[in-house]
Scaffold this motif. Structure first.
Motif, PDB file in Angstrom:
ATOM      1  N   VAL A   1       0.891  -1.145  -0.005  1.00 19.45           N
ATOM      2  CA  VAL A   1      -0.033  -0.018  -0.230  1.00 19.45           C
ATOM      3  C   VAL A   1       0.943   1.395  -0.019  1.00 19.45           C
ATOM      4  CG1 VAL A   1      -1.773  -1.151   1.163  1.00 19.45           C
ATOM      5  CG2 VAL A   1      -0.203   0.098   2.640  1.00 19.45           C
ATOM      6  N   CYS A   2       0.225   2.349  -0.684  1.00 16.57           N
ATOM      7  CA  CYS A   2       1.033   3.671  -0.473  1.00 16.57           C
ATOM      8  C   CYS A   2       1.091   3.957   0.946  1.00 16.57           C
ATOM      9  CB  CYS A   2       0.340   4.492  -1.277  1.00 16.57           C
ATOM     10  SG  CYS A   2       0.961   6.283  -1.169  1.00 16.57           S
TER      11      CYS A   2
ATOM     12  N   ILE B   1      -5.587   6.318   3.874  1.00 17.64           N
ATOM     13  CA  ILE B   1      -6.398   5.612   2.855  1.00 17.64           C
ATOM     14  C   ILE B   1      -5.816   4.446   2.528  1.00 17.64           C
ATOM     15  CG2 ILE B   1      -7.647   5.818   0.583  1.00 17.64           C
ATOM     16  CD1 ILE B   1      -7.993   8.743   0.702  1.00 17.64           C
ATOM     17  N   ALA B   2      -4.412   4.399   2.393  1.00 13.78           N
ATOM     18  CA  ALA B   2      -3.538   3.096   2.029  1.00 13.78           C
ATOM     19  C   ALA B   2      -3.995   2.578   0.753  1.00 13.78           C
ATOM     20  CB  ALA B   2      -3.811   2.092   3.460  1.00 13.78           C
TER      21      ALA B   2
ATOM     22  N   ASN C   1      -6.464   0.593   7.383  1.00 13.86           N
ATOM     23  CA  ASN C   1      -6.718   1.740   6.959  1.00 13.86           C
ATOM     24  C   ASN C   1      -7.774   2.287   7.767  1.00 13.86           C
ATOM     25  OD1 ASN C   1      -8.926   0.882   5.823  1.00 13.86           O
ATOM     26  ND2 ASN C   1      -8.451   1.542   3.652  1.00 13.86           N
ATOM     27  N   ALA C   2      -7.904   3.644   7.061  1.00 10.61           N
ATOM     28  CA  ALA C   2      -9.050   4.560   7.707  1.00 10.61           C
ATOM     29  C   ALA C   2     -10.393   4.095   7.947  1.00 10.61           C
ATOM     30  CB  ALA C   2      -9.127   6.156   6.988  1.00 10.61           C
TER      31      ALA C   2
ATOM     32  N   LEU D   1      -5.078  -4.695   5.445  1.00 14.32           N
ATOM     33  CA  LEU D   1      -4.557  -5.097   4.260  1.00 14.32           C
ATOM     34  C   LEU D   1      -3.507  -5.722   4.560  1.00 14.32           C
ATOM     35  CD1 LEU D   1      -5.162  -1.159   3.156  1.00 14.32           C
ATOM     36  CD2 LEU D   1      -6.443  -3.205   2.167  1.00 14.32           C
ATOM     37  N   HIS D   2      -3.030  -6.460   3.572  1.00 14.96           N
ATOM     38  CA  HIS D   2      -1.612  -7.370   3.877  1.00 14.96           C
ATOM     39  C   HIS D   2      -0.524  -6.876   3.055  1.00 14.96           C
ATOM     40  CE1 HIS D   2       0.399 -10.655   5.599  1.00 14.96           C
ATOM     41  NE2 HIS D   2       0.661 -11.250   4.677  1.00 14.96           N
ATOM     42  N   ASN D   3       0.494  -6.881   3.581  1.00 13.30           N
ATOM     43  CA  ASN D   3       1.737  -6.554   2.772  1.00 13.30           C
ATOM     44  C   ASN D   3       2.524  -7.949   2.480  1.00 13.30           C
ATOM     45  OD1 ASN D   3       2.532  -4.030   2.385  1.00 13.30           O
ATOM     46  ND2 ASN D   3       4.309  -3.971   3.849  1.00 13.30           N
ATOM     47  N   SER D   4       3.054  -7.882   0.949  1.00 15.00           N
ATOM     48  CA  SER D   4       3.523  -9.151   0.604  1.00 15.00           C
ATOM     49  C   SER D   4       5.008  -9.207   1.043  1.00 15.00           C
ATOM     50  CB  SER D   4       3.346  -9.250  -0.524  1.00 15.00           C
ATOM     51  OG  SER D   4       4.388  -8.492  -1.544  1.00 15.00           O
TER      52      SER D   4
END
Ligand code: SF4
Length: 347
Positions: free
Chosen positions: A9-10, A15-16, A330-331, A336-339
Motif C-alpha cells: 500500500v502507499c 487511505i492506504a 486503513n481509515a 490490508l496485507h503486505n506481501s
C-alpha cells in the motif's frame, strides 16, 4: 536486471491505496497500478505515483557515523534503559508496532501513538474516532460535510466525493478555505453546526484526527454526528494510524505535546521513535528540535531518511514499508496485507 514485485500500500496517508512496487537489484523502484485493489481500484494521487522520488532510504548510524544494522541495534539495546519513552504514530505495520510494544513493556513503558485526543475523550467514543466508515458509504451519502480539504490532505477521497455528487449528494465544506468541489463553502460557529448543517442519517461528516487535533473540536463533531444520526469518519495522516491505535488502545497514552514538555523538564532522557519524525509531524519545528537536543539518547528506528535521522544519536535503518511483513489497517478499518517478508524491526 532482476526485479522483485511487492504487493503493498502507499504509505502516504490512512487511505492506504493499493499498489505494486517493482524493485530492481540496484534498489531502484517503480510503481505499478493495482487495478484489483479494493480501496482505490488502481488509482493513485501524485504522492503515490511519485513514491520513488518521495522515499529516501535511511542509513544505520551511531553518533552520526554509518554503521552496520546489527551494530546500531546492539548500541540501541544498551541505550534503551528503564524510563525510556516510545513513540510510533502509525507509519509501520501492526507487527512492528506490536514488537515495539513488547520492548517497551520490558522497560516498564508503553508505546505512545501521539494522538492526545484519545486520552482526553471518553473511551466509549474511541471506536468512532478510530475506525471510520467504508469509503463506498461516502458515494451513497445524500449530504457530505467536509472539515478537511480532500485535495490537499486525502486526494483519493475526491473521487469518492465526486461519485457521491453524481449520485445526487450535496457537499458543504466548513472551514477557513474554499474547497472547489463543494456546492457550498461556509464558516459556521460550532454552536450552530446542528441547525445550519441540518444533517440526518443519510449524511456523512469527514474530518481529520492528528496529534495536534484539539479534543474539544473532536467532541463537537462527535456530538454533531450523534445528534443528527450522520456517519462520521476521522481521516488520519499516517498509513497505519488506525491499526497502531487499536494495538495501543488499552495503554495509558501521552500526547506528543506532553512528551515534548517532559523532555524539556528533564523527566524524559531517552526517546525511541519508530517511523515517527516529530520534526515533520509537530507544527513548531524549532521547539521540537530544541527539545530533542536535550535528550541523552534519541533512538530512531525508521526506513526513511528524514529530518529526525540527522539529529538522532542512533538510527536503526529498517526496510521500507513495502518490504515489511505484516498488516496495515486503513481509515475504513480494512486490514490490508503486505506481501513483504522483512522482519528487521520485529526481530
Ligand atoms: S491518497 Fe494517500 S494513500 Fe492514496 S496514493 Fe495518495 S497519499 Fe497514497
Amino acid at each position: 536486471m532482476n526485479e522483485n514485485i511487492f504487493t503493498t500500500v502507499c504509505p502516504g496517508c490512512s487511505i492506504a491505496c493499493g499498489m505494486y512496487v517493482r524493485e530492481k537489484d540496484d534498489g531502484t523502484i517503480n510503481i505499478d497500478w493495482r487495478k484489483d485493489a479494493i480501496v482505490n481500484a488502481g488509482k493513485l494521487c501524485r504522492f503515490g505515483v511519485r513514491l520513488s522520488e518521495n522515499l529516501k532510504n535511511a542509513t544505520s548510524k551511531v553518533d552520526g557515523n554509518e554503521v552496520e544494522f546489527s551494530d546500531a541495534v546492539t548500541t540501541a539495546g544498551k541505550a534503551i534503559t528503564d524510563g525510556a519513552t516510545f513513540i510510533s504514530v502509525g507509519n509501520t505495520t501492526c507487527a512492528e508496532h506490536v514488537a515495539l510494544m513488547k520492548l517497551a513493556e520490558s522497560k516498564g513503558a508503553v508505546v505512545n501513538t501521539g494522538m492526545g485526543a484519545f486520552t482526553a475523550i471518553p473511551e466509549e467514543c474511541h471506536p468512532t474516532m478510530g475506525v471510520g466508515i467504508p469509503l463506498d458509504a461516502i458515494e451513497s451519502a445524500k449530504k457530505i460535510v467536509l472539515f478537511i480539504d480532500p485535495y490537499e490532505q486525502y486526494p483519493l477521497l475526491v473521487r469518492r466525493i465526486l461519485a457521491a455528487k453524481k449520485n445526487g449528494a450535496t457537499v458543504t465544506a466548513v472551514g477557513w478555505k474554499t474547497v472547489s468541489l463543494a456546492d457550498d463553502n461556509k464558516t459556521i460557529d460550532p454552536a450552530n453546526y446542528e441547525s445550519e448543517l441540518a444533517l440526518d442519517s443519510n449524511s456523512v461528516i469527514i474530518a481529520e484526527l492528528n496529534p495536534s487535533t484539539d479534543p474539544e473540536r473532536v467532541m463537537v463533531l462527535l456530538n454533531l454526528a450523534k445528534a443528527s444520526g450522520a456517519a462520521i469518519m476521522f481521516m488520519k495522516p499516517f498509513v497505519n494510524a488506525v491499526g497502531c491505535d487499536l494495538a495501543s488502545k488499552k495503554t495509558e497514552q501521552k500526547s506528543l505535546d506532553q512528551i515534548i514538555s517532559e523532555i524539556n523538564d528533564g523527566s524524559i532522557k531517552t526517546l525511541v521513535c519508530l517511523d515517527s519524525d516529530l520534526i515533520e509531524i509537530m507544527p513548531d519545528e524549532t521547539t521540537v528540535r530544541e527539545a530533542l537536543g536535550k535528550l541523552d539518547n534519541l533512538i530512531v528506528i525508521t526506513s526513511r531518511a528524514s529530518a529526525i535521522t540527522n539529529v538522532a544519536n542512533i538510527v536503526i535503518a529498517t526496510e521500507p514499508l513495502y518490504k515489511k511483513a505484516g498488516t496495515i489497517v486503513n481509515a475504513e478499518g480494512r486490514a490490508l496485507h503486505n506481501s513483504g517478508e522483512s522482519t528487521d524491526g520485529i526481530d
